[in-house]
Scaffold this motif. Structure first.
Motif, PDB file in Angstrom:
ATOM      1  N   THR A   1       0.827  -1.206   0.000  1.00 17.09           N
ATOM      2  CA  THR A   1       0.000   0.000   0.000  1.00 17.09           C
ATOM      3  C   THR A   1       0.858   1.252   0.000  1.00 17.09           C
ATOM      4  N   GLU A   2       1.890   1.260   0.857  1.00 17.29           N
ATOM      5  CA  GLU A   2       2.771   2.423   0.926  1.00 17.29           C
ATOM      6  C   GLU A   2       3.501   2.628  -0.402  1.00 17.29           C
ATOM      7  N   GLY A   3       3.897   1.511  -1.038  1.00 13.53           N
ATOM      8  CA  GLY A   3       4.569   1.621  -2.330  1.00 13.53           C
ATOM      9  C   GLY A   3       3.666   2.221  -3.389  1.00 13.53           C
ATOM     10  N   ALA A   4       2.381   1.806  -3.400  1.00 13.80           N
ATOM     11  CA  ALA A   4       1.428   2.338  -4.374  1.00 13.80           C
ATOM     12  C   ALA A   4       1.173   3.824  -4.134  1.00 13.80           C
ATOM     13  N   GLU A   5       1.096   4.217  -2.862  1.00 16.36           N
ATOM     14  CA  GLU A   5       0.876   5.627  -2.541  1.00 16.36           C
ATOM     15  C   GLU A   5       2.059   6.474  -2.983  1.00 16.36           C
ATOM     16  N   GLU A   6       3.265   5.939  -2.781  1.00 18.58           N
ATOM     17  CA  GLU A   6       4.461   6.679  -3.185  1.00 18.58           C
ATOM     18  C   GLU A   6       4.507   6.843  -4.699  1.00 18.58           C
ATOM     19  N   GLU A   7       4.136   5.786  -5.427  1.00 19.61           N
ATOM     20  CA  GLU A   7       4.103   5.868  -6.886  1.00 19.61           C
ATOM     21  C   GLU A   7       3.090   6.910  -7.358  1.00 19.61           C
TER      22      GLU A   7
END
Length: 241
Positions: A97-103
Motif C-alpha cells: 500500500t505504501e509503495g502504491a501511494e508513493e508511486e
C-alpha cells in the motif's frame, strides 16, 4: 548432547516431538483454529494453577502435571507462530500500500510539471495575441509607427521561440508521465527519423517585405499560434477525462 542441539529453533513441531518421546502423545495443532487453541491454553493454565495451589509440592513433579505443562508449551508456540504469520502478512500488505501511494505521489508531481508548463504556454499565447499588439498600438499612438514596428519586430520572434520551446518541453514531460503510468515508453535515438539533406528551405530566413501585408501579419500569426495552443490544451483535457 551435541552443541548443535542448543542452536535448534524451538517450534511447535519440535516441542511436539519432545512430547511424543516423553509421553507418547502429540497435539495436532493444525486441526484446531486459533480460538480453539487459545481456549485450550486457558483451560491448561487453570488446571496447572489448581495443581500448584491446591496440591502438595510433590504434585508439581508428577507425570500429569509435566504432561499438561508440555501440552501448554506446544499450544503457546503454535499460537505465537500463527501470530507471526499474520503479522508478516499485514506488514507485506502495508508495504504494498505504501509503495502504491508513493508511486501515485510521484506521478502527480510529474503531472504538476506538465500543468505548470501548460500555464506558461497560455501566458505566452496571451502575450502574443493581446499584450504585444495592445502595447504596439499604444506605442504607435505615443511614439510613432516606426517605434511600434520595431518593438513588434523584436518581441514577436522572441515570443514565438519561447512558445515553441515550451511546446517541445511540454511534449517531453507528457511522455515522461506516460512512462511512469505505463502508457508509453521513452523514445530512443533509433526511433528518430534521419534528417534529410538539402533542407535549406527550413533554415532560410523569411525575406522581409513592406506594405500592408506585413502590418497585418503579426496579428494573424499570433492568432494562429493561439488556436494551436487551444488544440493542444483541448487534447490535454480529453486525456485527463
Amino acid at each position: 548432547m551435541r552443541i548443535s542441539h542448543f542452536n535448534k529453533p524451538i517450534t511447535a513441531k519440535s516441542l511436539n516431538e519432545s512430547l511424543d518421546k516423553r509421553f507418547g502423545q502429540t497435539v495436532d495443532v493444525d486441526k484446531f483454529s486459533t480460538d480453539q487453541l487459545m481456549d485450550a491454553r486457558n483451560k491448561l493454565r487453570t488446571a496447572l494453577h489448581d495443581i500448584e495451589t491446591n496440591e502438595s509440592f510433590d504434585a508439581v513433579g508428577n507425570e500429569d502435571y509435566q504432561k499438561k505443562s508440555m501440552f501448554l508449551k506446544v499450544i503457546n508456540q503454535a499460537i505465537d507462530e500463527r501470530a507471526h504469520i499474520v503479522e508478516g502478512d499485514v506488514e507485506a500488505d502495508k508495504a504494498i500500500t505504501e509503495g502504491a501511494e508513493e508511486e501515485a505521489t510521484l506521478v502527480m508531481a510529474a503531472k504538476d510539471m506538465v500543468d505548470r508548463v501548460t500555464g506558461w504556454m497560455e501566458d505566452t499565447a496571451e502575450m502574443q495575441t493581446e499584450s504585444m499588439l495592445e502595447i504596439g498600438d499604444k506605442i504607435r499612438d505615443e511614439m510613432g509607427s516606426e517605434q511600434s514596428e520595431s518593438f513588434i519586430g523584436t518581441v514577436k520572434p522572441a515570443l514565438e521561440q519561447l512558445f515553441t520551446t515550451l511546446e517541445t518541453t511540454r511534449d517531453a514531460l507528457t511522455g515522461g508521465v506516460a512512462v511512469l503510468t505505463g502508457e508509453g515508453a521513452p523514445e530512443t535515438m533509433g526511433d528518430e527519423a534521419p534528417a534529410e539533406e538539402g533542407g535549406d528551405e527550413f533554415a532560410a530566413a523569411e525575406p522581409a517585405t513592406g506594405g500592408e501585408e506585413d502590418a497585418g501579419r503579426p496579428a494573424r500569426e499570433s492568432i494562429e499560434r493561439s488556436r494551436r495552443l487551444g488544440t493542444i490544451l483541448g487534447g490535454a483535457d480529453s486525456k485527463k477525462k
